[in-house]
Design a protein around this motif. Structure first.
Motif, PDB file in Angstrom:
ATOM      1  N   GLN A 105       0.832  -1.206   0.000  1.00 23.80           N
ATOM      2  CA  GLN A 105       0.000   0.000   0.000  1.00 23.80           C
ATOM      3  C   GLN A 105       0.870   1.261   0.000  1.00 23.80           C
ATOM      4  O   GLN A 105       0.522   2.269  -0.630  1.00 23.80           O
ATOM      5  N   TYR A 106       2.019   1.194   0.711  1.00 24.76           N
ATOM      6  CA  TYR A 106       2.925   2.345   0.724  1.00 24.76           C
ATOM      7  C   TYR A 106       3.429   2.629  -0.691  1.00 24.76           C
ATOM      8  O   TYR A 106       3.515   3.787  -1.118  1.00 24.76           O
ATOM      9  N   ASN A 107       3.791   1.550  -1.409  1.00 26.38           N
ATOM     10  CA  ASN A 107       4.275   1.735  -2.787  1.00 26.38           C
ATOM     11  C   ASN A 107       3.181   2.315  -3.683  1.00 26.38           C
ATOM     12  O   ASN A 107       3.455   3.154  -4.560  1.00 26.38           O
ATOM     13  N   LYS A 108       1.948   1.892  -3.479  1.00 23.48           N
ATOM     14  CA  LYS A 108       0.835   2.467  -4.248  1.00 23.48           C
ATOM     15  C   LYS A 108       0.653   3.946  -3.907  1.00 23.48           C
ATOM     16  O   LYS A 108       0.323   4.761  -4.774  1.00 23.48           O
ATOM     17  N   ALA A 109       0.888   4.290  -2.645  1.00 22.84           N
ATOM     18  CA  ALA A 109       0.770   5.687  -2.231  1.00 22.84           C
ATOM     19  C   ALA A 109       1.839   6.537  -2.915  1.00 22.84           C
ATOM     20  O   ALA A 109       1.587   7.682  -3.334  1.00 22.84           O
ATOM     21  N   LYS A 110       3.063   5.973  -3.038  1.00 22.28           N
ATOM     22  CA  LYS A 110       4.126   6.699  -3.737  1.00 22.28           C
ATOM     23  C   LYS A 110       3.751   6.945  -5.201  1.00 22.28           C
ATOM     24  O   LYS A 110       3.990   8.021  -5.751  1.00 22.28           O
ATOM     25  N   VAL A 111       3.158   5.928  -5.837  1.00 25.14           N
ATOM     26  CA  VAL A 111       2.736   6.082  -7.233  1.00 25.14           C
ATOM     27  C   VAL A 111       1.679   7.180  -7.342  1.00 25.14           C
ATOM     28  O   VAL A 111       1.717   8.030  -8.241  1.00 25.14           O
ATOM     29  N   LEU A 112       0.727   7.168  -6.395  1.00 24.80           N
ATOM     30  CA  LEU A 112      -0.315   8.195  -6.383  1.00 24.80           C
ATOM     31  C   LEU A 112       0.314   9.586  -6.282  1.00 24.80           C
ATOM     32  O   LEU A 112      -0.042  10.502  -7.040  1.00 24.80           O
ATOM     33  N   PHE A 113       1.269   9.733  -5.360  1.00 24.99           N
ATOM     34  CA  PHE A 113       1.908  11.029  -5.146  1.00 24.99           C
ATOM     35  C   PHE A 113       2.629  11.495  -6.408  1.00 24.99           C
ATOM     36  O   PHE A 113       2.523  12.649  -6.834  1.00 24.99           O
ATOM     37  N   GLU A 114       3.359  10.583  -7.031  1.00 23.44           N
ATOM     38  CA  GLU A 114       4.134  10.943  -8.215  1.00 23.44           C
ATOM     39  C   GLU A 114       3.231  11.273  -9.406  1.00 23.44           C
ATOM     40  O   GLU A 114       3.554  12.150 -10.218  1.00 23.44           O
ATOM     41  N   ARG A 115       2.129  10.564  -9.528  1.00 21.40           N
ATOM     42  CA  ARG A 115       1.209  10.838 -10.631  1.00 21.40           C
ATOM     43  C   ARG A 115       0.714  12.294 -10.575  1.00 21.40           C
ATOM     44  O   ARG A 115       0.607  12.956 -11.598  1.00 21.40           O
ATOM     45  N   PHE A 116       0.421  12.755  -9.382  1.00 17.67           N
ATOM     46  CA  PHE A 116      -0.092  14.123  -9.253  1.00 17.67           C
ATOM     47  C   PHE A 116       1.030  15.157  -9.318  1.00 17.67           C
ATOM     48  O   PHE A 116       0.913  16.174 -10.001  1.00 17.67           O
ATOM     49  N   THR A 117       2.123  14.922  -8.608  1.00 19.11           N
ATOM     50  CA  THR A 117       3.157  15.954  -8.520  1.00 19.11           C
ATOM     51  C   THR A 117       3.954  16.094  -9.809  1.00 19.11           C
ATOM     52  O   THR A 117       4.523  17.163 -10.073  1.00 19.11           O
ATOM     53  N   LYS A 118       4.017  15.055 -10.624  1.00 23.31           N
ATOM     54  CA  LYS A 118       4.762  15.129 -11.875  1.00 23.31           C
ATOM     55  C   LYS A 118       3.864  15.420 -13.084  1.00 23.31           C
ATOM     56  O   LYS A 118       4.361  15.525 -14.200  1.00 23.31           O
ATOM     57  N   TYR A 119       2.576  15.537 -12.817  1.00 23.93           N
ATOM     58  CA  TYR A 119       1.658  15.784 -13.939  1.00 23.93           C
ATOM     59  C   TYR A 119       1.823  17.210 -14.453  1.00 23.93           C
ATOM     60  O   TYR A 119       1.910  18.159 -13.671  1.00 23.93           O
ATOM     61  N   GLU A 120       1.909  17.353 -15.757  1.00 26.11           N
ATOM     62  CA  GLU A 120       2.047  18.668 -16.369  1.00 26.11           C
ATOM     63  C   GLU A 120       0.758  19.050 -17.084  1.00 26.11           C
ATOM     64  O   GLU A 120       0.185  18.241 -17.829  1.00 26.11           O
ATOM     65  N   VAL A 121       0.324  20.261 -16.862  1.00 27.09           N
ATOM     66  CA  VAL A 121      -0.874  20.779 -17.524  1.00 27.09           C
ATOM     67  C   VAL A 121      -0.437  21.553 -18.765  1.00 27.09           C
ATOM     68  O   VAL A 121       0.342  22.513 -18.665  1.00 27.09           O
ATOM     69  N   ALA A 122      -0.899  21.124 -19.930  1.00 29.28           N
ATOM     70  CA  ALA A 122      -0.577  21.830 -21.170  1.00 29.28           C
ATOM     71  C   ALA A 122      -1.320  23.164 -21.194  1.00 29.28           C
ATOM     72  O   ALA A 122      -2.532  23.212 -20.991  1.00 29.28           O
ATOM     73  N   VAL A 123      -0.577  24.239 -21.412  1.00 24.86           N
ATOM     74  CA  VAL A 123      -1.154  25.582 -21.395  1.00 24.86           C
ATOM     75  C   VAL A 123      -0.870  26.273 -22.723  1.00 24.86           C
ATOM     76  O   VAL A 123       0.270  26.292 -23.188  1.00 24.86           O
ATOM     77  N   VAL A 124      -1.919  26.816 -23.323  1.00 26.10           N
ATOM     78  CA  VAL A 124      -1.784  27.651 -24.514  1.00 26.10           C
ATOM     79  C   VAL A 124      -2.230  29.051 -24.129  1.00 26.10           C
ATOM     80  O   VAL A 124      -3.340  29.234 -23.608  1.00 26.10           O
ATOM     81  N   THR A 125      -1.388  30.031 -24.359  1.00 25.67           N
ATOM     82  CA  THR A 125      -1.719  31.417 -24.028  1.00 25.67           C
ATOM     83  C   THR A 125      -1.887  32.224 -25.313  1.00 25.67           C
ATOM     84  O   THR A 125      -0.975  32.277 -26.141  1.00 25.67           O
ATOM     85  N   LEU A 126      -3.052  32.802 -25.475  1.00 26.04           N
ATOM     86  CA  LEU A 126      -3.342  33.651 -26.627  1.00 26.04           C
ATOM     87  C   LEU A 126      -2.980  35.081 -26.269  1.00 26.04           C
ATOM     88  O   LEU A 126      -3.423  35.603 -25.256  1.00 26.04           O
ATOM     89  N   GLU A 127      -2.182  35.698 -27.104  1.00 21.45           N
ATOM     90  CA  GLU A 127      -1.727  37.053 -26.829  1.00 21.45           C
ATOM     91  C   GLU A 127      -2.114  37.990 -27.968  1.00 21.45           C
ATOM     92  O   GLU A 127      -2.151  37.586 -29.129  1.00 21.45           O
ATOM     93  N   ALA A 128      -2.385  39.235 -27.627  1.00 28.60           N
ATOM     94  CA  ALA A 128      -2.639  40.298 -28.620  1.00 28.60           C
ATOM     95  C   ALA A 128      -3.694  39.889 -29.631  1.00 28.60           C
ATOM     96  O   ALA A 128      -3.519  40.031 -30.837  1.00 28.60           O
ATOM     97  N   MET A 129      -4.794  39.347 -29.147  1.00 22.47           N
ATOM     98  CA  MET A 129      -5.892  38.933 -30.026  1.00 22.47           C
ATOM     99  C   MET A 129      -7.164  39.678 -29.658  1.00 22.47           C
ATOM    100  O   MET A 129      -7.394  39.990 -28.489  1.00 22.47           O
ATOM    101  N   SER A 130      -7.994  39.922 -30.667  1.00 19.53           N
ATOM    102  CA  SER A 130      -9.254  40.613 -30.455  1.00 19.53           C
ATOM    103  C   SER A 130     -10.305  39.658 -29.922  1.00 19.53           C
ATOM    104  O   SER A 130     -10.125  38.435 -29.914  1.00 19.53           O
ATOM    105  N   PHE A 131     -11.441  40.228 -29.486  1.00 15.16           N
ATOM    106  CA  PHE A 131     -12.572  39.417 -29.042  1.00 15.16           C
ATOM    107  C   PHE A 131     -12.920  38.353 -30.075  1.00 15.16           C
ATOM    108  O   PHE A 131     -13.065  37.172 -29.774  1.00 15.16           O
ATOM    109  N   THR A 132     -13.071  38.806 -31.307  1.00 17.80           N
ATOM    110  CA  THR A 132     -13.567  37.922 -32.360  1.00 17.80           C
ATOM    111  C   THR A 132     -12.606  36.784 -32.632  1.00 17.80           C
ATOM    112  O   THR A 132     -13.015  35.631 -32.785  1.00 17.80           O
ATOM    113  N   GLU A 133     -11.317  37.080 -32.688  1.00 12.80           N
ATOM    114  CA  GLU A 133     -10.322  36.038 -32.952  1.00 12.80           C
ATOM    115  C   GLU A 133     -10.311  35.000 -31.827  1.00 12.80           C
ATOM    116  O   GLU A 133     -10.279  33.794 -32.078  1.00 12.80           O
ATOM    117  N   VAL A 134     -10.349  35.481 -30.598  1.00 15.81           N
ATOM    118  CA  VAL A 134     -10.359  34.560 -29.465  1.00 15.81           C
ATOM    119  C   VAL A 134     -11.621  33.697 -29.488  1.00 15.81           C
ATOM    120  O   VAL A 134     -11.579  32.487 -29.255  1.00 15.81           O
TER     121      VAL A 134
END
Length: 503
Positions: A105-134
């Motif tokens: 169970q401890y090893n499963k807990a480590k896997v749980l921790f790593e899954r969350f802490t190493k997870y990366e959220v893909a982010v796209v940032t739109l810059e200098a765009m008008s209402f319509t384009e966005v």
């Protein structure tokens, strides 16, 4: 998906009932456009603090024995093999909790921790765009195709606790609903508000609305509401459009509203000119492609007319021709068919069989096709070897009550016309046909079974009547009794869409 913008928009300051920390990013703000549900779920699960609500959505644990997430409904300390997800952001608290668990169970807990802490959220940032384009990008990437409209952006950019743009627009729609014009597209009304504020109809003009002083925007909305009432009165009495759905081109309404915003009380000559302009633009198909260039030209023409610098509302349209009714098919949802139907209604049509004025309000509400009739019935012509397209041309369409339409059915014109002549007399039938824009030559051709001769004669008469309207002729007074319940339901359920492109 994030949008970096210098605009101050009305926005939520919490996710999953958790307050979002504010960072100083200089002049710009990052707005979360897409991914809110995902981030809300993650944030709620990880950062919830126990309170007095054991049934909170975020009272979540991971069961290391069953290897699945569970929702608890009490605030008691869960058994050791169930790890509260709120411990994951703090490594010391998490491993303090699981250190005495069996090794598997401890090893499963480590896997749980790593899954969350190493997870990366893909982010796209739109810059200098008008209402319509966005908005366009959001609609394309959103899996449900949810639109993020210009109206919503402008609303967010102008929102205060005392002012909501959407409420203001819907107030205008509510005022127009009494005349069955309530379901106008909000963006179309926003174009009118933008023009009333001195900016213009185009999207680039609309996007400048948040820069206006609040009192300027409020004045523009009030001015639009008053002008819209006058515009609808004009359309119903001077043009004969009983509902918004009867308008061939919804965008033309924005210009009509601006005319009455700049010229609240036209004199008789000016009224005649507005009628002339309406028919010229509607019958020529001018508003089929209402782009930014036309928007600017329309506003200039209206302003010159309102300020008496010009006696006409001058727009460039193609010349009217019989080809537009010969080459166009009868399809009730198309702008060309609606413009043609308005033209028929303007002549004050009498029912062929009864001689009574046709309720053009009912006919133009488009609840069904039975208020229209192919003078040479399609089935008859197709039995004679003509194609469906040749039989279904607009030049072959007349207004007729549903009862008369059903009685005529697919009989040859010579047959059903003779029946009516025998009952009412030829002179009376010819007089009724005149109101249907079927001239004597077309009547004679119909009695001879000459479809091509009928079309030629009728198309000439249609062109003459269209020319009269374009030169300022007044329409026959509309006959529209008490609104039919079916008509009313239809009028209130069909939203007339703003189809301007700005391209």
């Amino acid at each position: 998906m994030l949008w970096q913008s210098p605009l101050e928009l009305a926005s939520e300051r919490n996710i999953a009932d958790l307050e979002v920390e504010t960072f100083d990013r200089g002049d710009d703000t990052l707005y979360l456009l897409d991914g809110c549900q995902r981030l809300s779920t993650i944030c709620g699960a990880l950062f919830w603090e126990p309170n007095d609500d054991p049934r909170s959505y975020w009272n979540l644990v991971y069961d290391l024995a069953e290897e699945r997430f569970l929702h608890r409904e009490d605030l008691d300390d869960p058994p050791p093999h169930q790890v509260p997800l709120r411990l994951l952001p703090e490594p010391s608290d998490f491993f303090e909790r699981v250190r005495d668990l069996p090794k598997d169970q401890y090893n499963k807990a480590k896997v749980l921790f790593e899954r969350f802490t190493k997870y990366e959220v893909a982010v796209v940032t739109l810059e200098a765009m008008s209402f319509t384009e966005v908005g366009r990008i959001f609609e394309r990437i959103n899996t449900r195709g949810t639109p993020l409209t210009t109206v919503e952006f402008v609303r967010a950019a102008t929102w205060t606790s005392e002012f909501d743009l959407l409420d203001a627009i819907d107030r205008v729609r509510g005022a127009l609903a009494r005349k069955h014009y309530g379901q106008i597209d909000r963006t179309l009304l926003l174009r009118s508000i933008s023009a009333a504020a001195g900016l213009g109809f185009a999207t680039k003009d609309i996007e400048r609305l948040p820069t206006l002083a609040p009192e300027t925007l409020t004045t523009a909305i009030d001015r639009t509401e008053d002008a819209a009432r006058r515009a609808v009165d004009f359309l119903t009495t001077e043009i004969g459009t009983p509902t918004a759905a009867a308008l061939p081109y919804a965008n033309q309404l924005a210009v009509v509203i601006e005319i009455f915003a700049q010229l609240p009380k036209p004199d008789a000559r000016q009224f005649a000119e507005v009628r002339r302009w309406f028919w010229k633009a509607a019958l020529s198909g001018y508003y089929e492609g209402w782009n930014a260039k036309k928007m600017e030209a329309d506003l200039s023409a209206v302003t010159a007319f309102a300020q008496r610098e010009s006696k006409i509302i001058e727009v460039e349209t193609v010349p009217l021709s019989t080809r537009q009714w010969l080459g166009q098919q009868y399809r009730r949802d198309t702008a060309r068919t609606k413009a043609f139907a308005l033209m028929l209604a303007a002549a004050g049509p009498l029912d062929l069989r009864t001689g009574q004025r046709i309720d053009t309000g009912r006919a133009l509400a488009w609840t069904n096709d039975l208020q229209y009739h192919h003078f040479f019935p399609k089935a008859f012509l197709m039995r004679e070897g003509l194609s469906y397209e040749r039989a279904n041309t607009l030049g072959n369409i007349v207004m007729m009550t549903a009862i008369s339409n059903q009685a005529v059915a697919d009989q040859a014109p010579a047959v059903y016309l003779q029946d009516e002549i025998d009952f009412s007399g030829e002179a009376e039938i010819r007089a009724r046909l005149d109101t249907l824009l079927v001239p004597p030559r077309a009547f004679d051709a119909a009695m001879d079974g000459d479809y091509e001769g009928f079309l030629k004669a009728r198309l000439d008469t249609l062109l003459d009547w269209a020319s009269d309207l374009v030169h300022g002729a007044a329409i026959a007074e509309p006959i529209t009794g008490e609104p039919d319940p079916e008509v009313t339901r239809h009028a209130m359920s069909v939203e007339v869409e703003d189809t301007a492109t700005d391209d």
